[in-house]
Design an enzyme around this catalytic site. Structure first.
Site, short mmCIF file in Angstrom:
data_model
loop_
_atom_site.label_atom_id
_atom_site.label_comp_id
_atom_site.label_asym_id
_atom_site.label_seq_id
_atom_site.Cartn_x
_atom_site.Cartn_y
_atom_site.Cartn_z
N GLY A 1 0.92 -1.33 0.08
CA GLY A 1 0.10 0.07 0.01
C GLY A 1 0.80 1.25 0.11
N ASP B 1 1.17 1.35 9.21
CA ASP B 1 0.44 0.24 10.31
C ASP B 1 1.55 0.15 11.72
OD1 ASP B 1 -1.84 -0.24 9.03
OD2 ASP B 1 -1.07 -1.63 8.08
N ARG C 1 -5.77 -3.13 10.69
CA ARG C 1 -6.84 -4.42 10.61
C ARG C 1 -6.36 -5.22 11.88
NH1 ARG C 1 -10.22 -5.55 6.53
NH2 ARG C 1 -9.61 -4.10 4.75
N GLN D 1 -5.42 8.77 5.17
CA GLN D 1 -4.45 8.53 6.15
C GLN D 1 -3.22 8.05 5.59
OE1 GLN D 1 -6.50 5.79 9.05
NE2 GLN D 1 -7.95 5.77 7.36
#
Lengths: 413, 413
Positions: free
Chosen positions: B12, B141, B187, B297
């Site tokens: 990503g 993340d 997640r 984000q």
């Protein structure tokens, strides 16, 4: 006798509604007024409950912070005054005005707020009150008539354009075909969605398709537009106004009404982006994502336009001077003198001709087929998004002015 | 013999993945290397299809733009190499490496990308190839092990904290009770959601409730938390990770599975924020809004952290120097020397111990009851969001570097 001014904010927040407060306080001081500037908390609703605060007590540093603080420092309300001017609420308002020795009443807001200004000024005329009522425009929707544009629109447009530009980069990193649907605020007017055109970095760039509420939206035509777009690029980005509707007037977001219950029987609300997402997935079998830009469109102080901040302060200041000069029942409007170089002046327009009207996006700026906006829109929009304010940061984050929680409002000063 | 370097981006997008590219190109030049730095388009997938571009050809001005451009300039892929090292894809990669005269292979990405680096370096060891393979970390993340934090996290955290702060202002303008639920990416790991704690302007400010995937989420406990929150304020803002799940391991977003069909029978995807929105509305009968912060984000260049940009460039440069010095099968990791003053150095860690692992948010930083994050998190996170880059603007919008559409990649240089 020395009079005070009271100012209130009403309707949805914007990035610059507080800049209008600052402009008003500064103009009041510059005019050498000895009275106070009171802010009504939560608009007319709070005013009726004697909830006001003294804005003249703010320090220079606090005013500087307030100018860059988004949302509504005084709090807001959605309160419509009754049509019947003999209703008791009017005498309650005017009792308060008298007790607080108010000579000037400024109200910052959109359509409904201008309706409030209109009714109060009509009541004043009828009862021989000499309180002056002036409206200061504010709405990201840019849908007020009789003004070139509205404070709040430029910042929202700048947010939309730069955010869509970044989402386009994000949406284009994979080779696999994809559709990204961006839902932008605007139930009845497409001004803000049209600003997504500015996100394009070159001719033919994404967002390739732009749909406004002013043109009927038909699914079959949309599918064809998508097919043509796929001939140009694998990753198609589509911008839609939340209020797009078909020729019969049915909102696209209503297309999924029947399924708006979750497994527990709760009602689920679905935007048109999400509805289109499932339609496109089903039809094209490609990766589809819908993105709702949501409230950041109206409350992003970090991406505010410096031009918009300055103009909002100017509208607040102009409103104060108009009230002091004896005007009433008017709104501080913008009149554009020229696009290049960009020149703007303030003027007064009767609130009664503004409230309950809607300025739509002009049909001649919508491309044939209704899937894009023409270049004629550019000279209008470009000046409004220019410049960035010098942001006040603290520990890596924007510093904003807020009212202390639980700090009692000054009641009946 | 003069060797070239090839670098790719995978997984990503982030706001700073391109800063690592810049750092690599600059370190390569500073090391006096005569070979080229090639960028593989769409990661290893594109490399296998001979799709590369020459990054050494970028001008100084283009590199400056690239450093501030979010998403992935080279394009990305999600491609997992087979476990079986005898698979034909490995010889295909190494054939290409030979034909392009590559001596050094850098791969910028998260978990899966480190897996790619691990496998390629093991294949090289097995076949006696002297190509060096180095991983450069990248993920919003922050879930990679053996590194203090990951490039990309600081900018995403800054975006989350400043955007939530603005949404809190927006959510607090009306007097009527309301709940605003903000859904944040993550997640399996709650690092990014935890950053919403920074949005608070004072002790007890919103977001009052913060829920991470690392603590079980129970509806009844959530309702009680909300009731307590309403004792403090009329407008409650709640931040949740997209991956919150109950004690049984069921994701909250799965609670509405049964109703995920619209009226045409299409499958609708629903996030946990939207699911909780309908639960809260049903239980409390107050105004509820759910907001998905969505891809901004990870792709907001406008709100990127200067510290993050600098560290990402540093990781890229360190990776190049490591490869040149003969290292392989390693990742450029961050080692924190001190919080105050903030000091950081780079080191190398074996990719084989990083890929397929996940660094969770520490249990000791989650408040009792699981509805908040403790202050111990602050010294860790604060240095990462400091500073704003000097943005390059053009006509009111951020200027970004992009590859010309249709510009042919250089094939087999």
């Amino acid at each position: 006798m020395m009079k005070n001014l009271v100012i209130g904010q009403s309707g949805g927040p914007t990035a610059v509604i507080n800049a209008s407060l600052c402009g008003a306080v500064q103009a009041w001081k510059e005019a050498g007024q000895e009275g106070r500037v009171y802010g009504m908390l939560n608009g007319i609703e709070g005013f009726l409950a004697d909830q006001v605060t003294d804005l003249t007590a703010l320090s220079e540093e606090e005013l500087k912070l307030l100018r860059l603080t988004p949302a509504a420092y005084l709090g807001s309300c959605r309160f419509k005054l009754p049509e019947d001017l003999t209703d008791a609420v009017y005498s309650a308002v005017f009792d308060n005005l008298r007790e607080m020795n108010i000579g000037y009443f400024l109200y910052v807001g959109g359509n409904d707020s201008m309706d409030t200004v209109d009714k109060l000024s009509r009541f004043a005329a009828r009862t021989g009150s000499d309180v002056r009522f002036i409206g200061i425009p504010k709405t990201i929707d840019n849908d007020l008539v009789l003004t070139d544009h509205t404070p709040g629109f430029g910042s929202a447009a700048k947010y939309v354009a730069s955010t869509v530009r970044e989402i386009v980069l994000d949406a284009s990193v994979y080779q696999q075909r994809s559709v990204t649907i961006i839902e932008i605020m605007g139930r009845h007017a497409g001004w803000l969605t049209a600003a997504s055109k500015l996100a394009r970095k070159y001719e033919g760039d994404n967002p390739i398709l732009i749909y406004l509420p002013e043109a009927p939206f038909e699914l079959e035509a949309f599918y064809q537009d998508l097919e043509h777009a796929f001939e140009k690029t694998a990753n198609v980005v589509v911008c839609v106004s939340e209020g797009i509707a078909d020729a019969g007037g049915t909102f696209i977001c209503e297309y999924s009404d029947a399924a708006k219950l979750d497994s527990f029987g709760h009602k689920m609300l679905t935007g048109c982006g999400e509805v289109l997402e499932s339609f496109v997935r089903d039809r094209f079998h490609v990766k589809v994502r819908s993105i709702e830009l949501n409230v950041s469109q109206r409350c992003s102080g970090m991406l505010a336009s410096r031009t918009d901040i300055e103009e909002s302060a100017m509208a607040g200041a102009f409103g104060v001077r108009a009230a002091l000069s004896g005007e009433t029942g008017k709104m501080a409007a913008f009149q554009r003198i020229s696009d290049v170089p960009y020149e703007l002046s303030c003027c007064l327009e009767p609130v009664g001709r503004i409230c309950n009207q809607e300025k739509k996006f002009p049909a001649e700026w919508i491309s044939e087929g209704g899937s894009d906006v023409t270049d004629s829109f550019l000279p209008y929009i470009l000046p409004l998004i220019q410049g960035e304010p010098k942001r006040i940061m603290e520990n890596g984050l924007p510093r904003y002015l807020y009212r202390q929680p639980g700090a009692a409002a000054r009641i009946k000063p």
